[in-house]
Structure formats: C-alpha cells, structure tokens
Design an enzyme around this catalytic site. Structure first.
Site, short mmCIF file in Angstrom:
data_model
loop_
_atom_site.label_atom_id
_atom_site.label_comp_id
_atom_site.label_asym_id
_atom_site.label_seq_id
_atom_site.Cartn_x
_atom_site.Cartn_y
_atom_site.Cartn_z
N ASN A 210 0.86 -1.19 0.00
CA ASN A 210 0.00 0.00 0.00
C ASN A 210 0.90 1.23 0.00
OD1 ASN A 210 0.55 0.86 2.85
ND2 ASN A 210 -0.24 -1.20 3.24
N ASP A 279 -3.71 -6.33 4.92
CA ASP A 279 -4.75 -7.22 5.46
C ASP A 279 -4.72 -8.57 4.75
OD1 ASP A 279 -5.96 -5.45 7.37
OD2 ASP A 279 -6.68 -4.30 5.66
N LYS A 289 11.66 -15.90 -9.55
CA LYS A 289 10.76 -15.09 -10.38
C LYS A 289 9.90 -15.99 -11.25
CE LYS A 289 10.55 -11.58 -13.90
NZ LYS A 289 11.25 -10.85 -14.94
N PHE A 323 -4.33 2.94 14.63
CA PHE A 323 -4.56 3.97 13.62
C PHE A 323 -5.58 3.43 12.63
CE2 PHE A 323 -1.58 7.64 13.59
CZ PHE A 323 -0.96 7.38 14.81
N LYS A 337 -13.72 -0.12 15.50
CA LYS A 337 -12.40 -0.77 15.57
C LYS A 337 -11.82 -0.69 16.98
CE LYS A 337 -11.17 -0.22 10.78
NZ LYS A 337 -10.44 0.51 9.75
N LYS A 341 -11.15 -4.23 18.80
CA LYS A 341 -9.75 -4.65 19.03
C LYS A 341 -9.30 -4.34 20.45
CE LYS A 341 -8.48 -4.18 14.16
NZ LYS A 341 -7.37 -4.06 13.22
#
Ligand code: CTP
Length: 404
Positions: A210, A279, A289, A323, A337, A341
C-alpha cells in the site's frame, strides 16, 4: 503551538564548509517558533555571509564585538543575556579547543564564556582532526562540564576522504534541540511503535503493498522519544532516516512485523500501531521469479494475522493505540475498531481529505478514546500531529497508572 515557541537560542557558527548548513538549521529552529540570535566567527563569515543569517534570523548578527555596528546593536554579553540554550553548529576543532581552554578572544568565545544556559555542540571537521586525541580530550572534558555533543556523521567529507566528521543531519540537530525542551513524562517507559507499509510477496520480484511512506509512524516514534520514552520502532520498508536515539527493527511482511511486535511487546507499556499492515497476502507462488506466462490471472489471497487484535485480546496493563484510515463513516468505523480490538485510543483520518493520509507531510485526524471522547486535530504537519497523539497518550498513561 510550535514545539520551540518562545525559546531563545543562541546559534554559534564557526569556519567550516558546513557553515551553510547552519542557515538551514536556523530556518528550521525558527519554523518551530524559536527566537534565534546568531554569533559567528570571522572565518564562518568567509563561508556564509552575515547577511544570510541576519535575513533568516531577523536579528542583528554578532561577528566583531569591536565593530561600530555591533557596539550599537548587540555585544557578546547582551547576546547571551536571555538565551535558553546555545547551539554551536558547525563547531570546528579550534572552537572546541578554545572553549575547553577558557579562551575568549572573539565575539563567539566571549559569548560562550558569559553563557549560563546549556550548550550543545555539533562538531564538523576532517576525520583525522576528529580522531585527534587532543580534540577527543577536549570533548571529554566539556562533556564532564555538562556540554552536550551531537556526534558528526560518517560519510564523504569536503576534503575528499570518507570518515567521521560530517556535521550531523540538520533535521537531527533540530530534533535534539526540540527534545531538550520537551517535558519528559515518558521517561522510563518502553514504547513500541510500528510504521510504514508491509510488502507481501507473490514471487521473488512481485508483491502487494500500500502507499504508506511511514512518515506518521516515524513522527510518532520521534515525539515519544522527545518525551523521554525508550522507543523501539518496527518499520516496514520506507525511505526514511530513523530518528536518532531510537532502536529500529526493519521488517518486510505482516508476518515478520507480527513476530517482531510480539517479541518486543512484553517489555513495552505502550504499543502504537501506526503501520499500514497489509490485510491480505497472496499465496506465495515461488521464491524465484515466475515468468508472466505462468502467472495465474486471478490471485489467491489469504488474510494476514491482525497484530493489533491479538495484542488487544490479552493486553493486561498495555496501553494500546491503533490507527485507522477511512473514507466513509470515519468516526463510526473508528469507534467500532477501537471496541472490536480492545484499544485505549484510536487515531483516525479521512484519506479522501486533501493534505491528509499516505505520503503527505501533513495530516488531520480525530483522536478517540474508550470513553468516546473525540478530539479533532485540524490540518498540521505530521510532526505536530504526532505531538498531539503523544500528549493524549501521556494523559491516559497518567490516569491509568502506567507512568512509573
Ligand atoms: N493492523 C494490524 N494488523 C493487521 C492489520 C491492521 O495490527 N493485519 C492495525 C494497523 O496497524 C492499524 C489498525 O490495525 O493500527 C487498522 O485497523 P484495521 O481494522 O485493520 O483497518 P483496516 O485495514 O483499514 O480495516 P478495514 O479494511 O476493515 O477498514
């Protein structure tokens, strides 16, 4: 409020090629709200003009205490009168020797003689000069007198050699100064921070990830350290230079980050998961490869372990901070959340808002605690947001008896 608001800093500049970096240091100190007065040696003025420092500091600069202008403007005593801290950067072997010997034969050394505030020295010189036993003895002596040193870096030097002698990074020098003035409420507290993205490989050259750059997490680690914490930073792949004084563990995948977090969390009182942990991971096709003709058109993905959830499920006296980056129902999702959590605090931002989120130097967040109290932090630099997050952690830690 800026971190150095109202602080008066006397910046001593001496005759090293690194004198030009003092202009950058001055600019950054001013950005943090400091009032900076420059005293330079005549040799420093051969490298960078007095006008540069006068323009940047918006103050008269003292070089020659016998010059007409300086007499009318500021003398060496006046320059030191109200200083909260003095920084000499860059400091040559010569100025260090003179200060150690108590010589006061120019404006800067006379000013140093009259100083009653703490002194920080950032040396810059040729590596052989830096290793010289007389210089090292002078540094040891000054340290015994309470003078702080910011060690020069190792790297290519102006004289063409490679070695230790290059002025410490201006950013790091300013961080040291900010750190000096910060209250140390987290002293003796181990704080674990994660930062950056993770990379989940599908073969030797391809991965999913990301756009996280790690800036927010690194800023949080630095802010925690400035408040006196012993900080361990577990970082996914980033291009950032780790802040000074922090233990850094580099990882690549979510699984590696989980292992590193679990190994360090036992001795931590506060864990701040600022990392953008993937995730999902692709089912690993090969550690070589894979040729494109052999790549499947549809990738099989598996869930990664949720590190934060695992910490929350057995957290004991740990203060746990998550976060969240959201695009819709920002606060509702964050509160869910936090509860799911078992967190103490969640820091959430709307990544669709301009100037926030991945890669930006700024952020705007909402900090929500277990009581449901939500504080909106408007757009500011990530460094400043990090200070606000640590402020809230200090407040919670004090209330929950986590501070020693
Ligand atoms: N996190 C984690 N382990 C993971 C994924 C996320 O510890 N495998 C942490 C992040 O570091 C962050 C928080 O969990 O502190 C983010 O919460 P999460 O529910 O994972 O957010 P998203 O990934 O954005 O979830 P969703 O896609 O459901 O919004």
């Amino acid at each position: 409020m800026s971190t150095l608001s109202g602080k008066r800093i006397l910046l001593g500049v001496t005759g090293s090629i690194a004198a030009y970096k003092a202009a950058d240091i001055l600019r950054r100190l001013k950005e943090q709200g400091a009032v900076v007065r420059v005293v330079m040696t005549k040799n420093a003025a051969r490298f960078v003009s007095k006008l540069t420092f006068e323009t940047l500091s918006e103050m008269p600069v003292l070089i020659d205490e016998f010059a007409e202008h300086d007499k009318a403007g500021i003398g060496h005593i006046l320059a030191t009168d109200d200083a909260d801290l003095s920084l000499i950067a860059p400091a040559t072997a010569n100025i260090i020797g003179k200060i150690a010997a108590g010589i006061a034969d120019d404006a800067l050394t006379s000013a140093v003689m009259a100083l009653e505030c703490p002194i920080v020295i950032a040396p810059a010189m040729n590596d052989r000069m830096y290793r010289n036993p007389v210089l090292q003895r002078n540094i040891r002596f000054l340290k015994e007198q309470g003078v702080r040193f910011i060690e020069p870096e190792t790297g290519p030097l102006a004289c063409g050699t490679v070695g230790q002698g290059r002025l410490a990074d201006p950013d790091g020098i300013v961080q040291e100064i900010v750190s000096f003035f910060s209250p140390k409420e987290l002293s003796g507290v181990n704080v674990l921070v994660t930062a950056g993205p993770t990379q989940e490989p599908l073969d030797a050259v391809r991965f999913i990830s990301n756009p996280s750059t790690g800036k927010m997490g690194y800023a949080v680690a630095q802010a925690a350290r400035e408040r006196g914490a012993s900080v361990t930073l577990i970082s996914g792949p980033t291009h950032l230079t780790p802040p000074p004084g922090i233990k850094v563990i580099k990882v690549r995948t979510a699984a590696e980050m989980r292992r590193a977090v679990m190994a360090s969390s036992g001795e931590s009182r506060v864990v701040i998961m600022a990392a953008a942990v993937s995730d999902f991971k692709p089912a690993l096709l090969s550690d070589r490869k894979v040729k494109k003709d052999s790549l499947p058109p549809v990738l099989q993905l598996e869930r990664t372990d949720d590190i934060l959830r695992e910490l929350g499920s057995a957290k004991g006296r740990l203060l746990l901070v998550g976060f969240a980056a959201e695009t819709d129902n920002v606060v509702e999702n964050a509160v869910r959340k936090l509860k799911d959590k078992n967190l103490d605090l969640i820091v959430v931002n709307n990544v669709l808002q301009e100037g926030t989120g991945f890669g930006c130097d700024t952020n705007a967040v909402t900090i929500i605690d277990r009581s449901g109290s939500a504080v909106d932090i408007p757009m500011m630099t990530k460094t400043e947001v990090a200070v606000r997050v640590i402020d809230k952690i200090v407040e919670l830690a004090a209330n929950t008896g986590i501070l020693p």
